[in-house]
Design an enzyme around this catalytic site. Sequence first.
Site, PDB file in Angstrom:
ATOM      1  N   ASP A  34       0.830  -1.204   0.000  1.00  0.00           N
ATOM      2  CA  ASP A  34       0.000   0.000   0.000  1.00  0.00           C
ATOM      3  C   ASP A  34       0.863   1.251   0.000  1.00  0.00           C
ATOM      4  OD1 ASP A  34      -2.077  -1.693   0.093  1.00  0.00           O
ATOM      5  OD2 ASP A  34      -2.768  -1.170   2.111  1.00  0.00           O
ATOM      6  N   ALA A  35       1.984   1.183   0.752  1.00  0.00           N
ATOM      7  CA  ALA A  35       2.843   2.367   0.867  1.00  0.00           C
ATOM      8  C   ALA A  35       3.452   2.715  -0.495  1.00  0.00           C
ATOM      9  CB  ALA A  35       3.941   2.107   1.884  1.00  0.00           C
ATOM     10  N   TYR A  37       2.179   1.947  -3.357  1.00  0.00           N
ATOM     11  CA  TYR A  37       1.083   2.426  -4.196  1.00  0.00           C
ATOM     12  C   TYR A  37       0.816   3.902  -3.891  1.00  0.00           C
ATOM     13  CZ  TYR A  37      -3.586   2.944  -6.159  1.00  0.00           C
ATOM     14  OH  TYR A  37      -4.662   3.387  -6.876  1.00  0.00           O
ATOM     15  N   ASP A  38       0.743   4.217  -2.594  1.00  0.00           N
ATOM     16  CA  ASP A  38       0.488   5.604  -2.196  1.00  0.00           C
ATOM     17  C   ASP A  38       1.559   6.534  -2.753  1.00  0.00           C
ATOM     18  OD1 ASP A  38      -1.769   4.835  -0.872  1.00  0.00           O
ATOM     19  OD2 ASP A  38      -0.871   4.860   1.137  1.00  0.00           O
ATOM     20  N   LYS A 123     -11.150   2.883  10.522  1.00  0.00           N
ATOM     21  CA  LYS A 123     -11.080   2.638   9.081  1.00  0.00           C
ATOM     22  C   LYS A 123     -10.803   1.151   8.886  1.00  0.00           C
ATOM     23  CE  LYS A 123      -9.259   4.443   4.780  1.00  0.00           C
ATOM     24  NZ  LYS A 123      -9.133   3.164   4.098  1.00  0.00           N
ATOM     25  N   CYS A 439      29.325 -25.929  20.974  1.00  0.00           N
ATOM     26  CA  CYS A 439      28.979 -24.929  19.955  1.00  0.00           C
ATOM     27  C   CYS A 439      28.995 -23.534  20.580  1.00  0.00           C
ATOM     28  CB  CYS A 439      27.589 -25.236  19.398  1.00  0.00           C
ATOM     29  SG  CYS A 439      27.007 -24.005  18.227  1.00  0.00           S
TER      30      CYS A 439
END
Length: 678
Positions: A34-35, A37-38, A123, A439
Amino acid sequence: MNKSEIENRLHALRAQIIQHNNAYYVQDDPTISDAEYDALMLELQTLESEHPELVTADSPTQIVGAAPAQTFSSVTHGVPMLSLGNAFELEQVQAFDQRVSQTLRQSGLLQPDQDVEYFCELKLDGLAVNLRYVDSVLVQAATRGDGQTGEDVTANVKTITVIPQRLKQHVPGVLDVRGEVFIHHSDFEALNQAQTARGQRVFVNPRNAAAGSLRQLDARITAQRPLRFFAYGWGEVTDTLPETQGAVLQWLADLGLPVNLTQNRQVIGAQGLLDYYAQVTEERPKLDYDIDGVVYKVNALRAQHVLGYVSRAPRFALAHKFAAEEAMTRLLDIQLQVGRTGAVTPVARLEPVFVGGVTVTNATLHNEDEIARKDVRIGDWVTVRRAGDVIPEVVGPVLSKRPDDARSFVMPSTCPVCDSAIERPEGEAVARCTGGLFCPAQRKQSLIHAVSRKALDIDGLGEKLIDQLVEQGLIKNIADLYTLKLEDIVRLERMGQKSAENLLKAIEGAREPALGRLIFALGIRHVGETTATELARTFGSIEALMQADEATLLAVPDVGPVVAASIVRFFEEPHNREVVETLLSRNVRPKASEQQPVSVALQGLTFVLTGTLPSWTREEATQAILAAGGKVSGSVSKKTAYVVAGEEAGRKLEQAQTLGVSILDEDALKALLNRESD
Ligand code: IVH
């Protein structure tokens, strides 16, 4: 840029955005975050506002979303379904409030000294639908589509049980109800499990699951999906509406429609908006559904009308969005991390990406099977998720962007740190390095565990310092801590005389640890804090514990066959016995709990703590319960005697209520502890 360069850039941006719209809205399979795209959209908007003569009617800035898929018949919305302006920063919210106040003052709807009344909503991150009721009967449902025309999903929506087919009261003519279809996290997990079991594709996130479920050509499939709905608005309406946003939503709720009444709130002014945002940010991790921000709406419908619209969004509303929790980035490599018990965990090394408010460079991939299940390959573009304080994880690959040279991960047969064999027992998901304390990675991790707060609690001895001490051969195990000398420590990087002295003091201070803490510090597999305390109480000395056989151990509360076998195995290992013997020879004198617990009445009772207690930290409450003979567990079951719930208690409280487990607050817990010790 000259004119033709600008035109080229605009053309390229539009083509890209249109393609992404299609992937997101039509295919339910986005290929960028989304970021990202924004960012593309913002660049396009900025360029167009600088060159308004180059704006075209078909530019994505002029339309919402994508054209409907060809498979459903289309519905033209009575009133277009619009989008919302976005804000990410506080200043943008203040600017919104100022614009609104100014317009309303000019139009006489707001006094000069008055602040605007807003209605705040969550939202929801699902998909928008329009439900058309005619004379109170649900006759049609449509997706948003491009805002003008959507898809007819009536048959599918009619299978959503929370959506009424008929309203509770008579509403004459058309009532278009708008809201969001979404899916709960718990249902999403279950759905993906079922998809996996059936060998069908899993959904990347709840939004895609909701969209994929709603846009099924066969409504019988939709009917099996647990879709939810919350109403937040309206379109065409014949009847007269109440006067405010809040009152309309209350009316819709009275008509039988689901409305998020508990989360919506009426507030005053910019500060009211920001307070709501802060509160929702805090509560977000507890919600069982995804939200990507909050929405502010001017409450009075008259004022909404006066403010009106700009191109594709209302002037009277604003979406205040959260920083994206998911982002896409390149998976550069998969490396192995070796834990205290030898568990070998694959970790994704990522091209740095900003997600969930921080820059992420590593993310967990859990285990080999998980990598295979997700089909994540080195070189892939991957979706990374970081929600709240949870460790970032790789959600899955972006298949459409897979490079030709992406290569599958193969678990090596030897440990990358010590070269010992890596083994994975039949039926277990976790692979382990068999090197034990040979180890260095396991050695470091066991030392980090040994000095941690709940174990020996040695202040100032952090991971970096342990790294150096182990690498320089100064310590191999906890017993060696007690022989460290000032001159060894001051030589280490970033170590002054003073901090070296403090560290030695802290080690000295841990020379008489409580026996339970020392047992816990040994890092015996399956022996947590509670079991360690229980063992200390039963055996009273480390020597007695070392000699115990499985049958004796099984008599200890909280110890089952797996734990008993693990303890015996631990002390069978000569190296482990040697560490304990060296500890004792170096004058480390564990203190047994002085006496058996004062009360036996709390014995065998298991407590679960949830939420924040008013005065006690979780640690303090745990200690008090253990000291009184009780046990503390991390999860609620029928065996739980009491759940101690504080402020903002979450799921565990709900589980207690469902299982009928008694619930205590801090005062009640203290009363119980006091009573028991009388
Ligand atoms: S109001 C004219 N309220 O966000 C105003 N939208 O970018 C139209 N959404 O597609 C939207 N929760 O799907 C509104 N409480 C809420 C919302 C909400 C989620 C979605 C909606 C729309 C998008 C707007």
